[in-house]
Design an enzyme around this catalytic site. Structure first.
Site, PDB file in Angstrom:
ATOM      1  N   THR A 196       9.436  -5.557   7.469  1.00 51.46           N
ATOM      2  CA  THR A 196       8.674  -5.006   6.431  1.00 51.46           C
ATOM      3  C   THR A 196       7.837  -5.936   6.291  1.00 51.46           C
ATOM      4  O   THR A 196       6.145  -4.955   6.921  1.00 51.46           O
ATOM      5  CB  THR A 196       9.614  -5.066   5.374  1.00 51.46           C
ATOM      6  N   GLU A 214      -1.497  -1.856   8.116  1.00 55.21           N
ATOM      7  CA  GLU A 214      -2.671  -2.850   7.921  1.00 55.21           C
ATOM      8  C   GLU A 214      -3.831  -2.599   9.380  1.00 55.21           C
ATOM      9  O   GLU A 214      -5.146  -2.415   9.086  1.00 55.21           O
ATOM     10  CB  GLU A 214      -2.650  -3.780   7.194  1.00 55.21           C
ATOM     11  N   HIS A 263      10.361   1.955   3.393  1.00 55.26           N
ATOM     12  CA  HIS A 263      10.945   1.251   4.748  1.00 55.26           C
ATOM     13  C   HIS A 263      12.195   1.719   5.735  1.00 55.26           C
ATOM     14  O   HIS A 263      13.122   1.112   4.505  1.00 55.26           O
ATOM     15  CB  HIS A 263      10.609  -0.410   4.346  1.00 55.26           C
TER      16      HIS A 263
END
Length: 140
Positions: free
Chosen positions: A45, A53, A79
């Site tokens: 994750t 990002e 996730h």
């Protein structure tokens, strides 16, 4: 806002693709974090968040003026499914809001089997020199 940022518009999208490598799997996240050592070898994750990002940064980068960058300020993503090494993951990000120096993105990631993540990410535009100066005085 700077003239380059005036060209930014809600609705801009960007996609990026990466191949999940062994270094992106949960057991490889950090040798100092023993809790990850015996986890299943799937896309971490933390690495997924980093990829999301990075994709948002790639969307914004052409609009930065010299000395500007952006920093993440908030992330709320799911996730939902595991991805193994060797699989490709695609991140799709869309700029959905701009408020001064704050940018909000709708984000989604998928692998060949379907969507593995979705949510929101916020970034703030910074002047790098001012940001670093504030960092130095924060611990003085």
């Amino acid at each position: 806002m700077s003239s380059a940022l005036n060209e930014l518009a809600v609705g801009l999208k960007h996609e990026a693709v990466m191949t999940v490598e062994t270094r992106h799997l949960v057991p490889s996240v950090g040798s100092g974090w023993a809790g990850f050592a015996d986890m299943p070898p799937v896309f971490a994750t933390a690495m997924l968040v980093g990829f999301i990002e990075q994709t948002c940064i790639e969307l914004l980068r052409p609009y930065y003026l010299p000395g500007q960058h952006s920093v993440g300020t908030e992330i709320a993503v799911s996730h939902d499914a595991p991805t193994s090494a060797g699989r490709q993951v695609k991140a799709t990000v869309e700029l959905i809001a701009m408020e001064g120096r704050m940018f909000t993105f709708a984000v989604e990631a998928s692998d060949g089997a379907g969507v593995i993540s979705s949510g929101l990410h916020r970034r703030a535009l910074i002047d790098v020199a001012k940001f670093m100066s504030r960092l130095e005085t924060r611990y003085a």
